[in-house]
Design a protein around this motif. Structure first.
Motif, mmCIF file in Angstrom:
data_model
loop_
_atom_site.group_PDB
_atom_site.id
_atom_site.type_symbol
_atom_site.label_atom_id
_atom_site.label_comp_id
_atom_site.label_asym_id
_atom_site.label_seq_id
_atom_site.Cartn_x
_atom_site.Cartn_y
_atom_site.Cartn_z
ATOM 1 N N ILE A 146 0.781 -1.589 -0.266
ATOM 2 C CA ILE A 146 0.024 -0.407 -0.004
ATOM 3 C C ILE A 146 0.771 0.932 0.046
ATOM 4 N N ALA A 147 2.074 0.884 1.423
ATOM 5 C CA ALA A 147 2.725 2.716 0.737
ATOM 6 C C ALA A 147 4.001 2.844 -0.475
ATOM 7 N N ASP A 148 3.786 1.438 -1.097
ATOM 8 C CA ASP A 148 4.430 2.063 -2.903
ATOM 9 C C ASP A 148 3.274 2.895 -3.246
ATOM 10 N N LEU A 149 2.513 1.855 -3.493
ATOM 11 C CA LEU A 149 1.152 3.084 -4.321
ATOM 12 C C LEU A 149 1.028 4.054 -3.447
ATOM 13 N N LEU A 150 0.961 4.327 -2.767
ATOM 14 C CA LEU A 150 0.239 5.813 -2.257
ATOM 15 C C LEU A 150 1.863 6.892 -2.703
ATOM 16 N N LEU A 151 2.713 6.492 -2.153
ATOM 17 C CA LEU A 151 4.027 7.398 -2.506
ATOM 18 C C LEU A 151 4.369 7.713 -4.035
ATOM 19 N N LEU A 152 3.656 6.025 -4.675
ATOM 20 C CA LEU A 152 3.695 6.697 -6.373
ATOM 21 C C LEU A 152 3.029 7.670 -6.826
ATOM 22 N N GLY A 153 1.909 7.562 -6.249
ATOM 23 C CA GLY A 153 1.248 8.849 -6.350
ATOM 24 C C GLY A 153 1.287 10.204 -6.068
ATOM 25 N N ILE A 154 1.760 10.290 -4.710
ATOM 26 C CA ILE A 154 2.109 12.054 -4.545
ATOM 27 C C ILE A 154 3.333 12.496 -4.510
ATOM 28 N N SER A 155 4.203 10.952 -5.487
ATOM 29 C CA SER A 155 5.204 11.557 -6.506
ATOM 30 C C SER A 155 5.035 12.113 -7.289
ATOM 31 N N SER A 156 4.085 11.226 -8.287
ATOM 32 C CA SER A 156 3.806 11.291 -9.449
ATOM 33 C C SER A 156 3.230 12.954 -9.498
ATOM 34 N N ALA A 174 4.258 11.425 3.049
ATOM 35 C CA ALA A 174 5.071 10.288 2.553
ATOM 36 C C ALA A 174 5.909 10.074 3.667
ATOM 37 N N ALA A 175 6.523 10.746 4.507
ATOM 38 C CA ALA A 175 6.795 10.557 5.846
ATOM 39 C C ALA A 175 5.884 8.899 6.222
ATOM 40 N N LYS A 176 5.255 9.066 6.751
ATOM 41 C CA LYS A 176 4.671 7.651 7.325
ATOM 42 C C LYS A 176 4.687 6.473 5.786
ATOM 43 N N LEU A 177 4.459 7.060 5.019
ATOM 44 C CA LEU A 177 4.689 5.483 3.407
ATOM 45 C C LEU A 177 5.800 5.421 3.575
ATOM 46 N N VAL A 178 6.791 6.188 3.666
ATOM 47 C CA VAL A 178 8.338 5.339 4.063
ATOM 48 C C VAL A 178 8.735 4.873 4.884
ATOM 49 N N ALA A 179 7.947 5.113 6.563
ATOM 50 C CA ALA A 179 7.895 4.114 7.190
ATOM 51 C C ALA A 179 8.187 2.710 7.338
ATOM 52 N N ALA A 180 6.826 3.007 6.789
ATOM 53 C CA ALA A 180 6.374 1.824 5.935
ATOM 54 C C ALA A 180 6.477 1.280 4.953
ATOM 55 N N GLY A 181 7.771 0.715 4.561
ATOM 56 C CA GLY A 181 8.821 0.889 3.713
ATOM 57 C C GLY A 181 8.484 0.942 2.436
ATOM 58 N N ALA A 182 7.914 1.833 1.927
ATOM 59 C CA ALA A 182 8.038 2.793 0.109
ATOM 60 C C ALA A 182 9.413 2.772 -0.188
ATOM 61 N N ASP A 183 9.581 3.051 -1.132
ATOM 62 C CA ASP A 183 10.847 2.796 -1.420
ATOM 63 C C ASP A 183 10.800 3.834 -2.663
#
Ligand SMILES: [Mn+2]
Length: 318
Positions: A146-156, A174-183
């Motif tokens: 989930i974290a990767d998918l949501l960070l993809l959207g914010i980054s895009s 984004a910090a929450k997503l990175v904490a959850a393992g988003a790359d």
């Protein structure tokens, strides 16, 4: 409706189809697949659909390889994400609008038309930023997927945290997503860096032939059918080419001419502010925005260049 109320509704849903907007970007895809994964983690069945094919650059995230093109008619609810009005659903709009089931609309565009039975619109950098809060409100733990998918959207939607729409809350989400393992590194590489060898070849060839006019204040690049053929590239790879001449110091207006047929050129225009390129494009029946627009031009190449140079010069302020 508040996000808490949306979350409460969604928690009761056993199956859903989530709709992306046409010509999908990372935000609509990430929000849809992210929400699907949240629902799935609660035991619901969720399918993501989009009108057309998903660009290959999104294939690095496994969930985005499973996006379908037709909604599940048995779904209990239909949900549109990142879609400011129903027509942005493209050919899926009718299926969405005519379905006799609860319809949700979750989006970050202020211009959203507030369609659907349950809508939540918040002015922020990305729909995926809203999804981080929705995930919490639904009581779903952020998995790496989930974290990767949501960070993809914010980054895009933020040009990888570089556009003016970025706020402290964007970084907090984004910090929450990175904490959850988003790359973020993999996302940035796949979305903004990598390209095909054919595109790299065409890019080099095109940029080595930039033409400057008006003492370097106007820059023009051209992509001919011959160059496309010789580099083995398709016209869609030229997306973003115009950013390069725009990055050159002193350039106020850039134009990219893409040959689409005999004596036919699709022209993209960009301005840093000293010229209204919407007006430039309007001279030739095109349009767009003050700083970014486009039009079609017809004629022999050098004549087209001359015409365009003349019109831009006329619209360029000191
Ligand atoms: Mn968006």
């Amino acid at each position: 409706m508040t996000l808490q109320e949306i979350a409460k509704q969604l928690k009761t849903v056993k199956s859903a189809t989530i709709f992306c907007h046409m010509r999908p970007d990372g935000d609509t895809l990430g929000a849809a697949a992210g929400l699907a994964a949240m629902l799935a983690s609660r035991g619901a069945k969720a399918r993501v659909v989009c009108e057309g094919p998903i660009p290959e650059k999104f294939a690095f995230l496994p969930a985005l390889r499973a996006v379908g093109t037709s909604p599940d008619l048995l779904s209990e609810a239909y949900i549109a994400v990142d879609c400011s009005d129903e027509r942005r659903l493209g050919t899926l709009a009718d299926a969405f609008l005519q379905a006799k089931k609860p319809k949700f609309n979750i989006d970050h565009h202020v211009s959203n038309t507030r369609y659907g039975d349950f809508w939540f619109v918040e002015d922020c950098a990305a729909t995926c930023e809203i999804m981080v809060a929705l995930c919490e409100a639904m009581g779903v733990a952020l998995s790496k997927e989930i974290a990767d998918l949501l960070l993809l959207g914010i980054s895009s939607d933020t040009g990888n945290f570089a556009h003016k729409n970025v706020t402290a809350s964007t970084f907090a989400a984004a910090a929450k997503l990175v904490a959850a393992g988003a790359d973020i590194n993999a996302i940035q590489y796949n979305m903004f860096k990598r390209q095909s060898a054919a595109r790299a070849l065409l890019f080099g060839r095109t940029m080595s032939a930039i033409r400057y006019y008006a003492e370097g204040r106007i820059a023009m690049i051209a992509v001919t059918r011959r160059a496309l053929e010789e580099s083995g590239a398709t016209p869609d790879v030229t997306e973003g080419f115009i950013d390069f001449p725009m990055s050159v110091d002193g350039v106020e207006v850039a134009a990219c001419l893409l040959e689409t047929g005999n004596d036919r050129y699709k022209v993209s225009l960009r301005s840093k502010g000293r010229a209204n390129v919407n007006e430039v494009a309007a001279v030739y029946g095109g349009g767009g925005h003050v700083l970014a627009s486009g039009c079609m031009l017809f004629g022999a190449f050098e004549e087209v260049v001359d015409k365009l140079r003349f019109t831009i010069t006329q619209h360029l302020q000191d």
